[in-house]
Design a protein around this motif. Structure first.
Motif, short mmCIF file in Angstrom:
data_model
loop_
_atom_site.label_atom_id
_atom_site.label_comp_id
_atom_site.label_asym_id
_atom_site.label_seq_id
_atom_site.Cartn_x
_atom_site.Cartn_y
_atom_site.Cartn_z
N PHE A 181 0.81 -1.23 0.00
CA PHE A 181 0.00 0.00 0.00
C PHE A 181 0.84 1.27 0.00
N LEU A 182 2.16 1.14 -0.10
CA LEU A 182 2.99 2.35 -0.05
C LEU A 182 2.63 3.29 -1.19
N GLU A 186 4.32 6.40 -3.56
CA GLU A 186 5.63 6.94 -3.89
C GLU A 186 5.77 8.34 -3.28
N LYS A 241 -6.76 -4.90 -2.42
CA LYS A 241 -5.76 -3.99 -2.99
C LYS A 241 -6.35 -3.22 -4.19
N ARG A 258 -2.06 22.80 -9.58
CA ARG A 258 -1.96 22.01 -8.33
C ARG A 258 -2.37 22.83 -7.11
C1 UDX Z 1 -1.07 4.94 -5.01
C2 UDX Z 1 -1.75 4.53 -3.69
O1 UDX Z 1 -1.95 5.69 -2.88
C3 UDX Z 1 -0.91 3.52 -2.95
O2 UDX Z 1 -1.59 3.09 -1.77
C4 UDX Z 1 -0.68 2.34 -3.87
O3 UDX Z 1 0.10 1.38 -3.19
C5 UDX Z 1 0.00 2.78 -5.16
O4 UDX Z 1 -0.81 3.79 -5.79
P1 UDX Z 1 0.90 6.57 -5.66
O5 UDX Z 1 0.30 6.47 -7.03
O6 UDX Z 1 2.34 6.31 -5.48
O7 UDX Z 1 0.13 5.57 -4.67
O8 UDX Z 1 0.62 8.04 -5.07
P2 UDX Z 1 -0.69 8.76 -4.48
O9 UDX Z 1 -0.28 9.57 -3.33
O10 UDX Z 1 -1.79 7.81 -4.26
O11 UDX Z 1 -1.10 9.75 -5.66
C6 UDX Z 1 -1.62 9.28 -6.89
C7 UDX Z 1 -1.98 10.45 -7.77
O12 UDX Z 1 -3.12 11.13 -7.25
C8 UDX Z 1 -0.87 11.50 -7.89
O13 UDX Z 1 -0.80 11.96 -9.22
C9 UDX Z 1 -1.33 12.60 -6.97
O14 UDX Z 1 -0.84 13.86 -7.32
C10 UDX Z 1 -2.84 12.52 -7.14
N1 UDX Z 1 -3.57 13.06 -5.98
C11 UDX Z 1 -3.52 12.44 -4.78
C12 UDX Z 1 -4.34 14.20 -6.14
O15 UDX Z 1 -4.39 14.79 -7.23
N2 UDX Z 1 -5.03 14.68 -5.06
C13 UDX Z 1 -5.01 14.08 -3.85
O16 UDX Z 1 -5.67 14.57 -2.91
C14 UDX Z 1 -4.21 12.92 -3.70
#
Ligand code: UDX
Ligand code: NAD
Length: 450
Positions: free
Chosen positions: A159-160, A162, A213, A430
């Motif tokens: 669930f990490l 990045e 997941k 953003r």
């Molecule tokens: C995601 C899941 O969060 C993680 O649990 C899984 O294991 C892998 O996929 P990740 O893609 O690395 O993680 O990053 P995340 O923080 O989830 O962001 C995903 C995208 O959503 C990014 O482009 C981020 O900018 C966007 N985002 C996230 C938003 O635009 N708004 C938010 O409030 C949160």
């Protein structure tokens, strides 16, 4: 059953950080991370590890050479392991049945076949990759058909996120272990229990773990699409998305996280996992459920295109010959990952409309930007990279902020304004910059959801 020798196949964004933290927290376990990509393994063994992730460098430095090893000798690492994690990529299929939707399991199948050929004793095989529900069944079949050894197959999805991977791994909301054999589950439970509170380690059956997941990623992505849909509504009505999100988030049933409107989600997971979920729903005769989740992706694409087109509209309906700075190319801050980064679509739209684009990202190299847009061969000469924000902004008609890097909060807009054309436009996709400073510098400002 006690785990003493772990091998992880796949030294990517998940395998590398996850195994580094396991090795760091479990000095009594020998951890070997293998990959068929020799360049990647060489980088893991060097001073320039292949992934930028806050805190990762220090963890690798502590454990590497002690009980953490990176190698290309996959067979040897399988032979010596009592537990093997499969952390290989599971991209969307590009051909055959389910092309464009289903997960391509060729790397997982290759791993299972190699494990079957080389395992020398009873081995716990752990699904770390994100997989379609019931993949464990397929893995078991391959292992049984190709090996005389006995195996347990567990699902232990990761669930990490990045950018916060080390924090997420060291202090996870939960660890999920799905399996059939209580002894194998207990053995893996014991590994995580070295540093994770026992009540945070959830055990389920294998299918629930695989399903949970996909569901978690779908629901997270759904929140982003929901808030982005409302950002467009705010822009049309003079409501303010920050104020709306604050009100929503203060309802404890909704919660305040993951409500940040932006350019749309990127990253290697959300899109491919939702496509996979959509495919599985259709496969199981649930077209309404498939259509429901597909809409999350439709909204995400719409948001990216909507903002790219809005830039062109605000610049007078055409950008031919205009110069535009793009700040941020990674799909989110604190990573050098550009997989499915919204910046790719935005740059493509602008380049195809005839603009000259200059990209600055603190962690994404100029070569990577070029490579990600290399499919646009005719526009390559109009795509440049810069080493600083100010350099990127020289002579530009507009600046678009596409990644919420912390350093963009502190941009000296008065100084930037001396570089840009007079009355240039700043597009904050953003909602992460200092808006008062932008206005004070005499620049035009557009902010998502405002
Ligand atoms: C995601 C899941 O969060 C993680 O649990 C899984 O294991 C892998 O996929 P990740 O893609 O690395 O993680 O990053 P995340 O923080 O989830 O962001 C995903 C995208 O959503 C990014 O482009 C981020 O900018 C966007 N985002 C996230 C938003 O635009 N708004 C938010 O409030 C949160
Ligand atoms: P990645 O592409 O960064 O790494 C996968 C690695 O596996 C590559 O280095 C590749 O060379 C290697 N590989 C593939 N087949 C192999 C084989 N047969 N033998 C040896 N090496 C092989 O992928 P990733 O981002 O680490 O994702 C891995 C899995 O974890 C995916 O299923 C993904 O959905 C899931 N996941 C990713 C994230 C994330 O944030 N990136 C988070 C949670 C889960």
């Amino acid at each position: 059953m006690k785990i003493q020798n772990i091998t992880c196949i796949g030294a990517g964004y998940v395998g590398g950080p996850t195994m580094s933290v396991i090795a760091d927290r479990c000095p009594h376990i020998r951890v070997t991370v293998v990959d068929m990509n020799a360049e990647r393994i060489a980088a893991w063994n060097s001073d320039h590890i292949p992934i930028f992730e806050p805190g990762l460098d220090a963890v690798v430095k502590r454990a590497r050479g002690e009980n953490l090893f990176f190698s290309t000798d996959i067979d040897a690492a399988i032979k010596s392991a009592d537990c093997i994690f499969m952390s290989v990529n599971t991209p969307t299929k590009t051909e055959g049945e389910g092309a464009g939707r289903a997960a391509d399991l060729k790397y997982i199948i290759a791993c299972a076949e190699q494990i079957a050929r080389s395992a020398q004793d009873h081995t716990i095989v752990v699904e770390k990759s994100t997989l379609p529900v019931r993949t464990a069944e397929k893995i078991k079949e391959i292992l049984a058909k190709n090996s005389k050894q006995s195996f347990d197959v567990l699902s232990n999805p990761e669930f990490l996120a990045e950018g916060t991977a080390i924090k997420d791994l060291e202090n996870p909301d939960r660890v999920l272990i799905g399996g059939e054999n209580p002894e194998a589950i207990a053995a893996l439970f014991e590994v995580y229990a070295q540093w994770v509170a026992k009540e945070k380690i959830i055990t389920t059956n294998v299918w629930s773990a695989e399903m949970a997941k996909l569901a978690a990623n779908a629901m997270l992505a759904q929140r982003v699409s929901s808030i982005n849909s409302l950002s467009a509504f705010c822009e049309a009505t003079e409501a303010d998305i920050d104020e709306v999100a604050k009100v929503l988030g203060s309802d404890s049933r909704i919660g305040s996280k993951f409500l940040k409107a932006g350019i749309g989600f990127g990253g290697s997971c959300f899109k491919k996992d939702i496509l996979n979920l959509v495919y599985l729903c259709e496969h199981h005769g649930l077209p309404e459920v498939a259509a429901y989740w597909e809409q999350v992706l439709v909204m995400n694409d719409w948001q990216k295109k909507r903002i790219a087109q809005l830039v062109i509209k605000k610049l007078g309906g055409q950008v031919k010959g205009k110069k535009i700075a793009v700040l941020g190319f990674a799909f989110k801050k604190d990573t050098n990952d550009t997989r499915e980064a919204p910046a790719i679509l935005v740059c493509e739209t602008l380049l195809q409309a005839g603009a000259e684009v200059v990209v600055f990202d603190p962690k994404v190299s100029a070569q990577k930007v070029q490579a990600d847009l290399s499919y646009l061969s005719t526009h390559q000469s109009h795509l440049k990279s810069a080493n600083t924000v100010n350099d990127a902004c020289v002579g530009v008609d507009a600046v678009i902020v596409l990644t919420e890097w912390d350093q963009f909060k502190m941009i000296d807009w008065a100084s930037v304004a001396t570089q840009t054309k007079k009355s240039a436009w700043i597009f904050d996709a953003r909602n992460c910059t200092n808006h008062a400073a932008i206005r004070a510098a005499g620049l035009n400002l557009w902010v998502v959801g405002k």
